[in-house]
Design an enzyme around this catalytic site. Sequence first.
Site, PDB file in Angstrom:
ATOM      1  N   GLU A 118     -10.706  -3.431 -34.982  1.00  0.00           N
ATOM      2  CA  GLU A 118     -10.064  -3.149 -33.686  1.00  0.00           C
ATOM      3  C   GLU A 118      -8.599  -2.773 -33.903  1.00  0.00           C
ATOM      4  OE1 GLU A 118      -9.083  -7.236 -31.769  1.00  0.00           O
ATOM      5  OE2 GLU A 118     -10.782  -7.502 -33.073  1.00  0.00           O
ATOM      6  N   LYS A 120      -4.531  -3.021 -33.663  1.00  0.00           N
ATOM      7  CA  LYS A 120      -3.589  -4.144 -33.572  1.00  0.00           C
ATOM      8  C   LYS A 120      -2.610  -3.792 -32.455  1.00  0.00           C
ATOM      9  CE  LYS A 120      -1.015  -7.436 -36.089  1.00  0.00           C
ATOM     10  NZ  LYS A 120      -0.014  -7.537 -35.056  1.00  0.00           N
ATOM     11  N   ASP A 122       0.383  -3.842 -29.788  1.00  0.00           N
ATOM     12  CA  ASP A 122       1.790  -4.180 -29.956  1.00  0.00           C
ATOM     13  C   ASP A 122       2.291  -4.857 -28.683  1.00  0.00           C
ATOM     14  OD1 ASP A 122       3.939  -4.303 -31.538  1.00  0.00           O
ATOM     15  OD2 ASP A 122       4.468  -2.178 -31.444  1.00  0.00           O
ATOM     16  N   TYR A 230      -9.121 -10.959 -27.918  1.00  0.00           N
ATOM     17  CA  TYR A 230      -9.585 -10.626 -29.261  1.00  0.00           C
ATOM     18  C   TYR A 230     -10.063 -11.777 -30.128  1.00  0.00           C
ATOM     19  CZ  TYR A 230      -4.617 -11.394 -30.597  1.00  0.00           C
ATOM     20  OH  TYR A 230      -3.370 -11.891 -30.790  1.00  0.00           O
ATOM     21  N   LYS A 319      -1.549  -2.280 -41.521  1.00  0.00           N
ATOM     22  CA  LYS A 319      -0.477  -1.693 -40.711  1.00  0.00           C
ATOM     23  C   LYS A 319      -0.335  -0.198 -40.980  1.00  0.00           C
ATOM     24  CE  LYS A 319       1.518  -5.253 -38.674  1.00  0.00           C
ATOM     25  NZ  LYS A 319       2.907  -5.458 -38.820  1.00  0.00           N
ATOM     26  N   CYS A 413      33.404 -14.458 -52.260  1.00  0.00           N
ATOM     27  CA  CYS A 413      32.693 -14.623 -50.994  1.00  0.00           C
ATOM     28  C   CYS A 413      33.623 -14.325 -49.811  1.00  0.00           C
ATOM     29  CB  CYS A 413      32.174 -16.067 -50.912  1.00  0.00           C
ATOM     30  SG  CYS A 413      31.531 -16.505 -49.289  1.00  0.00           S
ATOM     31  N   CYS A 431      27.083 -16.824 -53.822  1.00  0.00           N
ATOM     32  CA  CYS A 431      28.393 -17.428 -53.644  1.00  0.00           C
ATOM     33  C   CYS A 431      28.322 -18.790 -54.317  1.00  0.00           C
ATOM     34  CB  CYS A 431      28.687 -17.595 -52.156  1.00  0.00           C
ATOM     35  SG  CYS A 431      29.949 -18.815 -51.843  1.00  0.00           S
TER      36      CYS A 431
HETATM   37  N1  5U1 Z   1      -6.352  -6.990 -32.408  1.00  0.00           N
HETATM   38  C1  5U1 Z   1      -6.034  -8.185 -32.893  1.00  0.00           C
HETATM   39  N2  5U1 Z   1      -4.791  -8.623 -33.039  1.00  0.00           N
HETATM   40  N3  5U1 Z   1      -4.903  -9.854 -33.541  1.00  0.00           N
HETATM   41  C2  5U1 Z   1      -3.908 -10.737 -33.855  1.00  0.00           C
HETATM   42  N4  5U1 Z   1      -6.924  -9.135 -33.288  1.00  0.00           N
HETATM   43  C3  5U1 Z   1      -6.208 -10.188 -33.695  1.00  0.00           C
HETATM   44  N5  5U1 Z   1      -6.607 -11.371 -34.170  1.00  0.00           N
HETATM   45  C4  5U1 Z   1      -5.660 -12.266 -34.486  1.00  0.00           C
HETATM   46  C5  5U1 Z   1      -4.288 -11.968 -34.338  1.00  0.00           C
HETATM   47  C6  5U1 Z   1      -3.262 -12.962 -34.713  1.00  0.00           C
HETATM   48  O1  5U1 Z   1      -5.998 -13.466 -34.967  1.00  0.00           O
HETATM   49  C7  5U1 Z   1      -7.381 -13.755 -35.166  1.00  0.00           C
HETATM   50  C8  5U1 Z   1      -7.742 -13.473 -36.574  1.00  0.00           C
HETATM   51  C9  5U1 Z   1      -7.616 -15.182 -34.797  1.00  0.00           C
END
Ligand code: 5U1
Length: 788
Positions: A118, A120, A122, A230, A319, A413, A431
């Site tokens: 899926e 990520k 923002d 998610y 990423k 320093c 330092c």
């Molecule tokens: N899309 C997505 N972002 N994200 C962030 N899935 C997802 N899953 C996460 C996180 C921190 O954690 C799971 C692996 C529990």
Amino acid sequence: MTVTTKANTPANRAAELRARIEEANHRYHVLDDAQIPDADYDKLMRELEAIEAAHPELAAADSPTLRVGASPSREFAEVRHALRMLSLANAFSDEEIVDFVRRIEEHLDIADPVFSVEPKFDGLAISLRYENGVFVQGATRGDGETGEDVTVNLRTIKAIPLRLRGDDWPAVLEVRGEVYMPRADFERYNAHAREHGGKVLANPRNGAAGSLRQLDSSITASRPLAFFAYAPGAVENGSLPNAHSALMRKFRDWGFPVSQLVETARGAQGCLDYYRRIGEARDSLPFDIDGVVYKLDDLAGQRELGFVGRTPRWAIAHKFPAQEQQTKVEAIIINIGRTGAATPAAVLEPVHVGGVTVTNATLHNADQVARLDVRVGDTVIVRRAGDVIPEVVRVVPALRPDGTQAWAMPTHCPICGSEIVREDGEVVARCSGELICPAQRVQSIFHFAGRRAMDIEGLGERVIEDLVALGFVKSPADLYALTVADFAEMRRRADERDGTTPETVKAGKVATRWAENLIESIDHSRATTLERFLYALGIEHVGESTAKALAAWFGRLQLIRHLPWPLLKLVPDIGGEVARSIDHFFTQEGNQSAIDELLMRGVNLKDEHDVSPKLRQSLGSDCLLASFEIPKLTGKRATQLAAAFEDLERVAHVPEHQLVTAGLPADTAAALVRWRDEGGHAELFARSLRSWNTLRELAGSAGEAGQSLPLDGQTAVLTGTLKSMTRDEAKDRLERLGAKVAGSVSKKTSFVVAGEEAGSKLGKAQELGVEIWDETRLLAFLAGQGGS
Ligand code: 5U1
């Protein structure tokens, strides 16, 4: 008497209106399929508001009228997550993904696993809690263990269901996901704000995070926020599907928005194909993303893989490359960190990178400045990736003005004037002022007081700066001697210094309250855990997971603070560099007295315990010899040496020819003698032997009869799935009985525990004639040792 039929009681009408409004919300915000015109929706809302106003007893936690926000609160309450919120390890290259998949394949003994993949998103990670299908609490991630209660703000987000659909959800269900601001809504919001002189948001991500953290939830309600689910959090009285992809479908059924871009992919290649596809579509998506996430689809496999620190082994964020921009270097400064590290940074002409204004970028160290040849006046390319500090990537030579000069690390320093020293072979210059350097003092006390360390609430960097600058605090222990009067005096002197007006009586009362709260937080922090305390000391290279490992393996501060590095290295995951850094820290007299002072001032470690029985396996004389890092002395040679010299003391003295007679190759024997004669090694060896003997006694491994464990000296390998426990549990229990648990089968393997669907390791064991235990045999053995 009037008879009120079921159909027209206010309660029934309110329930009907709520259901219709929430259905409309779901269709509009989750399914993207508007059902009723805005005017009709508003009419239903107004009718519901009127009923609730006339019948306050009909108020309900899942009423859509709560979506408009409530009166402002003073602060967010803390919420302890029932199940901690994880973060993801980041990968930037295909190779890292291939490695990630290979590690999973090896650990689970499977090939080409299926991943749920899926984007990520923002935005801001949050956790939603539903009890009996009703949304009762929502929290930010915070430090993963504790977040902020933003329930009221989350209710204003129409994509978040206030009541779950269907009826097959667990009685308690936590759902994790991301609150984000769609790009088009962000643009519209800003266009409106510019036109009307309102607050313009920096970017969709800050827009989402800032909106959720509003104490006035009607402000949150005015912001166009959306949500994607998610992951699951805590679950009680109910079960979830056994695959992540199936769970995402369930989330949809229960009314949560789940991105249409969630798919499954097979193996590393499937993941990488998805990454490219989403990368190509990135700019045309309706929301910002900064990469993609791969999660092992099989939830049993996820459980078995477990975590490293806060990050799961079964998921990773891949990423997208960082975003870059061009700007000019106005100055090069150095920042002094808590360990004195002098880090050069470029002060930049402000530039927008990935939606954020960047004015500073790290240059990491002097070698990096030299490599890039960055000079004041240069035009440079800066890069920003996610949350990391922006960095200078390269200079644009064609745009260099005349008369620039190469940069050199200052000799002294800028804060305390002490010499800046760079040891031979070190990348970092420091330092040398240590605790006389206010910058180091402030940073180390700030770290000490931090949330994940001693957790002194309210003691921020500004207060610490004043406490240090005005001479109230020199070391962390001084915090525990502060009084309300000290804080008042500090404020008075700070006002005098800054030329600010003295306080009015009312402001004085507020200040006293502030000081009292701080003293209370300081006092509260006295009772802490060994793990937090070790982390709080700010030992270089000791992060939370190393502190945790030290605490778990050795159990007591009194022990840890005197261990030489070869013994610290016996803990898995603690390597030579980290062990030497810990040893170095504790051999500084100043640090030992700082610890004594903290203990004298009442800091107490409430969870100290005996050394872990697991330590026994690492206390063989061969392990100790191997941990000295003596040139040419490999693990095999160390075992040979340990077998030849039962009394390790002799290894420190025997002449070279006797080492050769004992079977060591001549060059290894020569290297060992050279090492022994080198500065400090004889002393290190003697010190380590003393600690080793103490540890063996503490771990009950002095070798006396009756103290040995049933699986001492045996190596087990686990393969396949066990029904009664996870592989980690099985590993832990075998280790407690003295076994070493290895990842692969060899001639040295004593036995293989084979669960269901055992893979190639079982075949290898059969081939080599290694003993094979099925689950029944394992359980019978464990039961025979007193384990159930
Ligand atoms: N899309 C997505 N972002 N994200 C962030 N899935 C997802 N899953 C996460 C996180 C921190 O954690 C799971 C692996 C529990």
